[in-house]
Design a protein around this motif. Structure first.
Motif, mmCIF file in Angstrom:
data_model
loop_
_atom_site.group_PDB
_atom_site.id
_atom_site.type_symbol
_atom_site.label_atom_id
_atom_site.label_comp_id
_atom_site.label_asym_id
_atom_site.label_seq_id
_atom_site.Cartn_x
_atom_site.Cartn_y
_atom_site.Cartn_z
ATOM 1 N N ARG A 70 25.019 46.564 6.039
ATOM 2 C CA ARG A 70 25.743 45.472 6.696
ATOM 3 C C ARG A 70 24.816 44.445 7.311
ATOM 4 N NH1 ARG A 70 27.763 45.782 11.959
ATOM 5 N NH2 ARG A 70 27.271 47.977 11.830
ATOM 6 N N LEU A 71 23.678 44.864 7.865
ATOM 7 C CA LEU A 71 22.812 43.944 8.610
ATOM 8 C C LEU A 71 21.511 43.592 7.896
ATOM 9 C CD1 LEU A 71 23.164 45.502 12.163
ATOM 10 C CD2 LEU A 71 24.352 43.512 11.243
ATOM 11 N N TYR A 72 20.812 44.596 7.412
ATOM 12 C CA TYR A 72 19.463 44.360 6.886
ATOM 13 C C TYR A 72 19.462 43.581 5.579
ATOM 14 C CZ TYR A 72 14.923 45.204 4.839
ATOM 15 O OH TYR A 72 13.717 45.036 4.222
ATOM 16 N N LEU A 73 20.273 43.997 4.622
ATOM 17 C CA LEU A 73 20.227 43.348 3.315
ATOM 18 C C LEU A 73 20.593 41.865 3.365
ATOM 19 C CD1 LEU A 73 21.477 46.138 0.913
ATOM 20 C CD2 LEU A 73 19.177 45.246 1.201
ATOM 21 N N PRO A 74 21.681 41.451 4.028
ATOM 22 C CA PRO A 74 21.967 40.008 4.090
ATOM 23 C C PRO A 74 20.876 39.236 4.831
ATOM 24 C CG PRO A 74 23.925 41.260 4.655
ATOM 25 C CD PRO A 74 22.790 42.234 4.588
ATOM 26 N N ALA A 75 20.348 39.788 5.912
ATOM 27 C CA ALA A 75 19.298 39.104 6.672
ATOM 28 C C ALA A 75 18.020 38.989 5.857
ATOM 29 C CB ALA A 75 19.028 39.854 7.976
ATOM 30 N N ARG A 76 17.772 39.959 5.020
ATOM 31 C CA ARG A 76 16.557 39.946 4.197
ATOM 32 C C ARG A 76 16.506 38.707 3.309
ATOM 33 N NH1 ARG A 76 15.830 44.296 -0.490
ATOM 34 N NH2 ARG A 76 14.201 43.233 -1.592
ATOM 35 N N PHE A 77 17.617 38.354 2.708
ATOM 36 C CA PHE A 77 17.644 37.188 1.826
ATOM 37 C C PHE A 77 17.527 35.891 2.616
ATOM 38 C CE2 PHE A 77 19.926 40.490 -0.611
ATOM 39 C CZ PHE A 77 18.992 40.626 -1.617
ATOM 40 N N ALA A 78 18.173 35.822 3.777
ATOM 41 C CA ALA A 78 18.080 34.619 4.609
ATOM 42 C C ALA A 78 16.646 34.407 5.080
ATOM 43 C CB ALA A 78 19.027 34.739 5.799
ATOM 44 N N PHE A 79 15.979 35.463 5.522
ATOM 45 C CA PHE A 79 14.596 35.322 5.969
ATOM 46 C C PHE A 79 13.665 34.987 4.816
ATOM 47 C CE2 PHE A 79 15.974 37.927 9.697
ATOM 48 C CZ PHE A 79 15.781 36.921 10.621
ATOM 49 N N HIS A 80 13.979 35.470 3.621
ATOM 50 C CA HIS A 80 13.166 35.123 2.467
ATOM 51 C C HIS A 80 13.269 33.625 2.178
ATOM 52 C CE1 HIS A 80 11.084 35.522 -1.308
ATOM 53 N NE2 HIS A 80 12.082 34.921 -1.930
ATOM 54 N N VAL A 81 14.459 33.070 2.299
ATOM 55 C CA VAL A 81 14.630 31.624 2.110
ATOM 56 C C VAL A 81 13.810 30.861 3.145
ATOM 57 C CG1 VAL A 81 16.301 29.734 2.268
ATOM 58 C CG2 VAL A 81 16.874 31.805 1.001
ATOM 59 N N LEU A 82 13.831 31.309 4.387
ATOM 60 C CA LEU A 82 13.031 30.648 5.426
ATOM 61 C C LEU A 82 11.540 30.719 5.110
ATOM 62 C CD1 LEU A 82 14.847 31.817 8.659
ATOM 63 C CD2 LEU A 82 14.852 29.529 7.657
ATOM 64 N N GLN A 83 11.079 31.872 4.636
ATOM 65 C CA GLN A 83 9.669 32.013 4.297
ATOM 66 C C GLN A 83 9.271 31.105 3.142
ATOM 67 O OE1 GLN A 83 9.435 36.227 3.560
ATOM 68 N NE2 GLN A 83 8.558 36.626 5.573
ATOM 69 N N MET A 84 10.143 30.973 2.159
ATOM 70 C CA MET A 84 9.820 30.160 0.996
ATOM 71 C C MET A 84 9.874 28.664 1.297
ATOM 72 S SD MET A 84 8.965 32.304 -1.231
ATOM 73 C CE MET A 84 8.856 31.302 -2.687
ATOM 74 N N THR A 85 10.750 28.244 2.214
ATOM 75 C CA THR A 85 10.881 26.818 2.512
ATOM 76 C C THR A 85 9.983 26.365 3.647
ATOM 77 O OG1 THR A 85 12.759 27.266 3.966
ATOM 78 C CG2 THR A 85 13.241 26.679 1.670
ATOM 79 N N ALA A 86 9.427 27.263 4.409
ATOM 80 C CA ALA A 86 8.598 26.886 5.562
ATOM 81 C C ALA A 86 7.415 25.995 5.184
ATOM 82 C CB ALA A 86 8.119 28.130 6.297
ATOM 83 N N PRO A 87 6.701 26.251 4.101
ATOM 84 C CA PRO A 87 5.576 25.363 3.772
ATOM 85 C C PRO A 87 6.004 23.941 3.413
ATOM 86 C CG PRO A 87 5.338 27.449 2.628
ATOM 87 C CD PRO A 87 6.697 27.438 3.239
ATOM 88 N N ALA A 88 7.247 23.756 2.993
ATOM 89 C CA ALA A 88 7.706 22.426 2.600
ATOM 90 C C ALA A 88 8.105 21.572 3.801
ATOM 91 C CB ALA A 88 8.890 22.547 1.650
ATOM 92 N N ILE A 89 8.347 22.218 4.946
ATOM 93 C CA ILE A 89 8.756 21.482 6.141
ATOM 94 C C ILE A 89 7.502 21.018 6.879
ATOM 95 C CG2 ILE A 89 9.972 21.640 8.333
ATOM 96 C CD1 ILE A 89 11.664 23.858 7.029
ATOM 97 N N PRO A 90 7.391 19.718 7.116
ATOM 98 C CA PRO A 90 6.183 19.246 7.817
ATOM 99 C C PRO A 90 6.179 19.735 9.263
ATOM 100 C CG PRO A 90 7.728 17.454 7.518
ATOM 101 C CD PRO A 90 8.284 18.637 6.774
ATOM 102 N N PRO A 91 5.024 20.030 9.785
ATOM 103 C CA PRO A 91 4.965 20.503 11.170
ATOM 104 C C PRO A 91 5.345 19.396 12.141
ATOM 105 C CG PRO A 91 2.764 20.179 10.298
ATOM 106 C CD PRO A 91 3.715 19.973 9.163
ATOM 107 N N THR A 92 6.044 19.775 13.187
ATOM 108 C CA THR A 92 6.431 18.794 14.196
ATOM 109 C C THR A 92 5.281 18.600 15.171
ATOM 110 O OG1 THR A 92 7.415 20.531 15.528
ATOM 111 C CG2 THR A 92 8.883 19.335 14.049
#
Length: 90
Positions: free
Chosen positions: A49-71
């Motif tokens: 219920r908790l780990y598997l859905p969060a795993r995919f969301a955090f993976h998206v954050l990890q993959m998109t983080a380099p594309a976001i310019p630092p503030t």
């Protein structure tokens, strides 16, 4: 016939590295199926219920983080300090 890309002159080294990796992973692969049998069914439900859905969301954050310019945090802090100083001195 060998499959995959082989660097000329390094075929022996690649074979050794691959054999080492197989020896390293094999004991864990054997125990992986048995590990799940020892888990409490309630805990498996919580993980599903908790780990598997969060795993995919955090993976998206990890993959998109380099594309976001630092503030520019320093500029924001400096601007806030300037506004604070202006309200105190006014």
């Amino acid at each position: 016939m060998k499959r995959g890309f082989v660097v000329p002159g390094r075929a022996g080294e690649d074979d050794c590295a691959q054999a080492f990796a197989k020896r390293l992973v094999r004991p864990f692969a054997r125990e992986a199926d048995k590990h799940d049998e020892h888990l409490d069914p309630a805990w498996v439900a919580v993980l599903a219920r908790l780990y598997l859905p969060a795993r995919f969301a955090f993976h998206v954050l990890q993959m998109t983080a380099p594309a976001i310019p630092p503030t520019p945090a320093v500029a924001a802090a400096t601007g806030a300090a300037e506004r604070f100083r202006a309200t105190i001195l006014a």
